[in-house]
Write a protein that holds these residues in place. Sequence first.
Motif, PDB file in Angstrom:
ATOM      1  N   SER A 347      35.832  24.009  68.753  1.00  0.00           N
ATOM      2  CA  SER A 347      36.349  22.942  69.745  1.00  0.00           C
ATOM      3  C   SER A 347      35.807  23.072  70.986  1.00  0.00           C
ATOM      4  CB  SER A 347      37.848  22.974  69.582  1.00  0.00           C
ATOM      5  OG  SER A 347      38.434  22.841  68.231  1.00  0.00           O
ATOM      6  N   ARG A 348      35.261  22.060  71.237  1.00  0.00           N
ATOM      7  CA  ARG A 348      34.813  22.015  72.678  1.00  0.00           C
ATOM      8  C   ARG A 348      35.672  21.168  73.523  1.00  0.00           C
ATOM      9  NH1 ARG A 348      30.792  21.677  69.304  1.00  0.00           N
ATOM     10  NH2 ARG A 348      31.026  19.210  69.001  1.00  0.00           N
ATOM     11  N   VAL A 349      36.522  22.203  74.461  1.00  0.00           N
ATOM     12  CA  VAL A 349      37.583  21.321  75.239  1.00  0.00           C
ATOM     13  C   VAL A 349      36.784  20.741  76.649  1.00  0.00           C
ATOM     14  CG1 VAL A 349      39.527  21.949  76.860  1.00  0.00           C
ATOM     15  CG2 VAL A 349      39.062  23.271  74.587  1.00  0.00           C
ATOM     16  N   ASN A 350      35.871  21.296  77.195  1.00  0.00           N
ATOM     17  CA  ASN A 350      34.838  20.590  77.884  1.00  0.00           C
ATOM     18  C   ASN A 350      33.720  21.030  78.101  1.00  0.00           C
ATOM     19  OD1 ASN A 350      35.414  22.863  80.062  1.00  0.00           O
ATOM     20  ND2 ASN A 350      37.215  21.972  80.147  1.00  0.00           N
ATOM     21  N   ASP A 351      32.851  20.791  78.845  1.00  0.00           N
ATOM     22  CA  ASP A 351      31.606  21.538  79.026  1.00  0.00           C
ATOM     23  C   ASP A 351      31.429  22.854  79.302  1.00  0.00           C
ATOM     24  OD1 ASP A 351      30.647  18.629  78.562  1.00  0.00           O
ATOM     25  OD2 ASP A 351      30.425  18.459  80.882  1.00  0.00           O
ATOM     26  N   ALA A 352      32.564  23.403  79.874  1.00  0.00           N
ATOM     27  CA  ALA A 352      32.501  24.667  80.095  1.00  0.00           C
ATOM     28  C   ALA A 352      33.243  25.695  79.276  1.00  0.00           C
ATOM     29  CB  ALA A 352      33.213  24.962  81.557  1.00  0.00           C
ATOM     30  N   LEU A 353      34.293  24.963  78.383  1.00  0.00           N
ATOM     31  CA  LEU A 353      35.129  25.852  77.710  1.00  0.00           C
ATOM     32  C   LEU A 353      34.840  25.405  75.964  1.00  0.00           C
ATOM     33  CD1 LEU A 353      37.333  28.109  77.569  1.00  0.00           C
ATOM     34  CD2 LEU A 353      38.951  26.049  77.908  1.00  0.00           C
ATOM     35  N   LYS A 354      34.908  26.560  75.293  1.00  0.00           N
ATOM     36  CA  LYS A 354      34.865  26.386  73.899  1.00  0.00           C
ATOM     37  C   LYS A 354      35.876  27.447  73.169  1.00  0.00           C
ATOM     38  CE  LYS A 354      29.845  24.962  73.325  1.00  0.00           C
ATOM     39  NZ  LYS A 354      28.346  25.625  72.682  1.00  0.00           N
ATOM     40  N   LEU A 355      36.408  26.947  72.109  1.00  0.00           N
ATOM     41  CA  LEU A 355      37.634  27.697  71.449  1.00  0.00           C
ATOM     42  C   LEU A 355      37.009  27.787  69.911  1.00  0.00           C
ATOM     43  CD1 LEU A 355      40.777  26.006  72.287  1.00  0.00           C
ATOM     44  CD2 LEU A 355      39.604  27.915  73.329  1.00  0.00           C
ATOM     45  N   TYR A 356      37.005  28.949  69.377  1.00  0.00           N
ATOM     46  CA  TYR A 356      36.689  29.383  68.040  1.00  0.00           C
ATOM     47  C   TYR A 356      37.712  29.986  67.371  1.00  0.00           C
ATOM     48  CZ  TYR A 356      31.862  28.955  70.015  1.00  0.00           C
ATOM     49  OH  TYR A 356      30.806  28.762  70.791  1.00  0.00           O
ATOM     50  N   TYR A 357      38.077  29.687  66.173  1.00  0.00           N
ATOM     51  CA  TYR A 357      39.333  30.194  65.705  1.00  0.00           C
ATOM     52  C   TYR A 357      38.926  29.774  64.030  1.00  0.00           C
ATOM     53  CZ  TYR A 357      40.504  25.188  66.248  1.00  0.00           C
ATOM     54  OH  TYR A 357      40.495  23.978  66.445  1.00  0.00           O
ATOM     55  N   GLY A 358      39.678  30.950  63.137  1.00  0.00           N
ATOM     56  CA  GLY A 358      39.662  30.873  61.744  1.00  0.00           C
ATOM     57  C   GLY A 358      40.195  31.843  60.902  1.00  0.00           C
ATOM     58  N   ALA A 359      39.715  31.790  59.752  1.00  0.00           N
ATOM     59  CA  ALA A 359      40.138  32.904  58.666  1.00  0.00           C
ATOM     60  C   ALA A 359      39.130  33.563  57.870  1.00  0.00           C
ATOM     61  CB  ALA A 359      41.385  32.443  58.047  1.00  0.00           C
ATOM     62  N   LYS A 360      38.938  34.942  57.609  1.00  0.00           N
ATOM     63  CA  LYS A 360      38.097  35.335  56.787  1.00  0.00           C
ATOM     64  C   LYS A 360      38.864  36.392  55.804  1.00  0.00           C
ATOM     65  CE  LYS A 360      36.284  38.353  60.114  1.00  0.00           C
ATOM     66  NZ  LYS A 360      35.212  38.951  60.960  1.00  0.00           N
ATOM     67  N   ALA A 361      38.120  36.513  54.626  1.00  0.00           N
ATOM     68  CA  ALA A 361      38.841  37.437  53.669  1.00  0.00           C
ATOM     69  C   ALA A 361      37.684  38.173  52.861  1.00  0.00           C
ATOM     70  CB  ALA A 361      39.629  36.463  52.431  1.00  0.00           C
ATOM     71  N   LEU A 362      37.878  39.299  52.315  1.00  0.00           N
ATOM     72  CA  LEU A 362      36.939  40.018  51.412  1.00  0.00           C
ATOM     73  C   LEU A 362      37.928  40.493  50.400  1.00  0.00           C
ATOM     74  CD1 LEU A 362      34.716  42.156  50.854  1.00  0.00           C
ATOM     75  CD2 LEU A 362      35.877  43.778  52.239  1.00  0.00           C
ATOM     76  N   PHE A 363      37.145  40.389  49.025  1.00  0.00           N
ATOM     77  CA  PHE A 363      37.826  40.622  47.966  1.00  0.00           C
ATOM     78  C   PHE A 363      36.788  41.522  47.175  1.00  0.00           C
ATOM     79  CE2 PHE A 363      39.406  36.734  48.801  1.00  0.00           C
ATOM     80  CZ  PHE A 363      40.614  36.803  48.769  1.00  0.00           C
ATOM     81  N   SER A 364      36.792  43.034  47.062  1.00  0.00           N
ATOM     82  CA  SER A 364      35.965  43.876  46.661  1.00  0.00           C
ATOM     83  C   SER A 364      36.539  44.780  45.357  1.00  0.00           C
ATOM     84  CB  SER A 364      35.640  44.870  47.742  1.00  0.00           C
ATOM     85  OG  SER A 364      34.626  46.009  47.355  1.00  0.00           O
ATOM     86  N   HIS A 365      35.842  45.030  44.226  1.00  0.00           N
ATOM     87  CA  HIS A 365      36.189  45.637  43.235  1.00  0.00           C
ATOM     88  C   HIS A 365      34.927  46.442  42.814  1.00  0.00           C
ATOM     89  CE1 HIS A 365      37.886  46.400  39.492  1.00  0.00           C
ATOM     90  NE2 HIS A 365      36.642  46.595  38.846  1.00  0.00           N
ATOM     91  N   ASN A 366      34.879  47.773  43.056  1.00  0.00           N
ATOM     92  CA  ASN A 366      33.843  48.561  42.808  1.00  0.00           C
ATOM     93  C   ASN A 366      34.276  49.654  41.587  1.00  0.00           C
ATOM     94  OD1 ASN A 366      32.245  47.440  44.692  1.00  0.00           O
ATOM     95  ND2 ASN A 366      32.641  49.179  46.432  1.00  0.00           N
ATOM     96  N   ARG A 367      33.560  49.517  40.420  1.00  0.00           N
ATOM     97  CA  ARG A 367      33.556  50.349  39.288  1.00  0.00           C
ATOM     98  C   ARG A 367      33.083  51.607  39.660  1.00  0.00           C
ATOM     99  NH1 ARG A 367      35.632  49.004  34.118  1.00  0.00           N
ATOM    100  NH2 ARG A 367      35.984  51.055  32.816  1.00  0.00           N
ATOM    101  N   HIS A 368      33.460  52.998  39.501  1.00  0.00           N
ATOM    102  CA  HIS A 368      32.563  54.140  39.676  1.00  0.00           C
ATOM    103  C   HIS A 368      32.886  54.903  38.284  1.00  0.00           C
ATOM    104  CE1 HIS A 368      32.466  53.601  44.053  1.00  0.00           C
ATOM    105  NE2 HIS A 368      33.626  53.141  43.872  1.00  0.00           N
ATOM    106  N   PHE A 369      31.721  55.376  37.741  1.00  0.00           N
ATOM    107  CA  PHE A 369      31.639  56.368  36.540  1.00  0.00           C
ATOM    108  C   PHE A 369      30.441  57.127  36.446  1.00  0.00           C
ATOM    109  CE2 PHE A 369      29.918  52.081  35.312  1.00  0.00           C
ATOM    110  CZ  PHE A 369      28.828  52.374  34.695  1.00  0.00           C
TER     111      PHE A 369
END
Length: 805
Positions: A347-369
Amino acid sequence: MLLLYGVVTAQQTDDYRYYKLYEPIVSDEKLEEEDADTVVITNSTELWYRSLFDKSSVVVCNRYGVGYYDRRLIFNGITIPKIGDSRLARLAFERYEGADLHSDYISVGAIANNQTSVGVNLTTRSYLGGVTLSTAHQLSEKWSLCSDIYIRGGRDSHIQGVFTSEASISASATYKPDSLNSLSLLLLFTPSERATRKASVNEAFTLTGNHYYNPSWGYQAGKVRSANLSKSLLPTLVGSYNRELTERSDITLSLALTAGQTARGSIDWLNTQTPLPDNYRYLPSYYDHPMDIAAVTQSWVENDSRYTQIDFDGLCQTNRLFPESIYLTSDRVTRTADTQLCAIMQSRVNDALKLYYGAKALFSHNRHFKQITDLLGSNEFTDIDYFLVDDKTLFNSLNNDMQHPGRKVGVADRYSYDYALDNIVTKLFAAVEYHKNRLSLLSSAEVGAQWVSRVGFFQKEIFANSSLGRSRVLGYAPWSLSGEAKFYISPQQTIFGSLSATAVEAEPQMEFLQTEYNNRPIDNPNLATRYTFTAGYSLKLHKLALKAQIFANYNNDMHEVAHLYHDAYSTFSDVVTDNISTIAAGVEAEAHYDFAYHWQAALAASFGKYCYTGAPTITVYADTDNSLLSTERVTAAKGLNTGTTPQITSIAQVGYHNRGWRAAIEAEYHALRYYMPSLIRRTEDILSHTATKEVREQFISQQRLGNAFAVNLTLSKSFYLNRFDRREYISTAAPRFIDRHPRSRISVFLAVNNILGNNNIVYRGYETSRINKRYLWQDFQSELRPSYLLYAYPRTYYLQVKFTF
């Protein structure tokens, strides 16, 4: 005499020689991109894109104390595999550093020219030769495509048993149907098989008269065979979609998928003596009788491959004497299935200020043998724990998989262990970016949750109640705060600084006492914290670029889990090292100067301190029942150098370019280097058995590595052919040239690294945690074992001929 001695020692009661000791003694030299370890002339205006500190070195050199593979590369919130700057440029990506010294970021750039390049290269290091193909095209007003493919293979010219067989396929595509939407795709796929070298002790290098002696290979039926293979088949696909929602806001959605497997090959031995040729019992220093010493020395000096290398033919013959295989080769396999998601709102509030926001996720399944690859001419064997065969208490609890007791296993079967590690991480983040006049500020915050668990697929008999099924889920709360600032004193001068604090995500492999066959977590699971700081000054002029900065990278509350034979207790153990704290702090400066029309010079220097700052706690558990053997603080660890980075580094470069010729000579110097220390050998349960104060001091002190000096040379020539430019005449007197296609050319590129041919440079050194024990009545005296070394390559060559059109 050697064979007779081996039969006699096999009957001794100390059975630890039957067990492998997994220590970090394999080479960690990364296989570079085809031009990554060569000297590159960097114009002063390009200083910020490729620093001299980021190039490959003749010794292990981790900038800021951060290892190459510990540094993340992030694209729109997604962590992707490591890519060198040269390949990033071919894929039309741009790299820039963030506030955290452990992270780099890339963004989509523009295609400078539509062009295609094909090349052939030859080298003397890691492989023999290869072919390359790269393209960059604006397919239409909506689509652009870049691809980079290289295939290489062959045996190393300096080190026997080392080879590479690899194909790398990378592609990036951008789709912009209109001014509001854009889609970016990135594919990274590098199937490979590599045979790497292993470190060894200096005695082996001296006896063979070869600093490039490699103990991890041998002959089988007259052909070279390596026992240290690594294989990878792990593609990554990233998609990132951006849409402008309003004039002042947009959203970016990213998805990454990684699926495939990696494998590390090795040789196994079951209830018998080790086949590894540089085991301390096979070296002259182990013997006391002069005749034994002379016989063993002669075998090594004459380079009798039956003793100096792995005797695969002898192992096959020995296997035929037994009803079941006692020697075999296997792969430690990891099957990966990772999914990453990220949503970023801007979001660009004005020419000088920007906001970034959000979410992220990791789903990891590692099989070892563990999977059998070759029984070395023998038959199937029973999948049991051979280390417990002679145990008077646990000899009836041998099965590795109680659901199939006494199971016979053969080639391609899984044995010993089979488990999976699940790792789920979710995070919310926000950032503020401010630009006003001469001031630029960026601050960010991130909070999250992490869940780690183990799933066992084998029910191991000695851990029948804690090896099968899912473990207790471990929960963590990672977070991070960062800020960076720039102030432009003038258009040419900038002062900058950054600060970050992070609770680092847990590493699943380090959260359990024994991941291979035990669901028990460590007693004090926690997140390590990391603090980084930089501050500096930069100057950019037409012919001069200068950058100087101070940095600090402090890591606290780290922990590690190791599985090894503990000499003080004469048992295989799980060793947990807690409260590890390290610091990497120093100053570095770099300058690039165009001192004449066709001449450039560059100079870089750094000085830093890289050491342990506290007294870690080492807790030792018996691997058979998890009983506590000892807990103690290692006060001798404070002040030890981490052994991963020289404290002094300086690089000087002079380059020339004119009429298609480019040449550069570079000198690098590294000083105040140390062996990577073993904390275990500095515990009181080892030190209390030293005979004298002098011996105790030998255990506590840290050995220096020699200074390293190397000179590298690059020479290239481009032969320009006919032009494929489109000309538009605004007027007859003022034609305008539009380079839709660059001038086609043939380029010849030659690089010679370590041109002085110095073969005495140690690339890296490791202390071993093992000791020699000299028994006196019921007690023993601790004696040091020699450390492990890897020598740097001697003079190596790289030649490439490339056609660009």
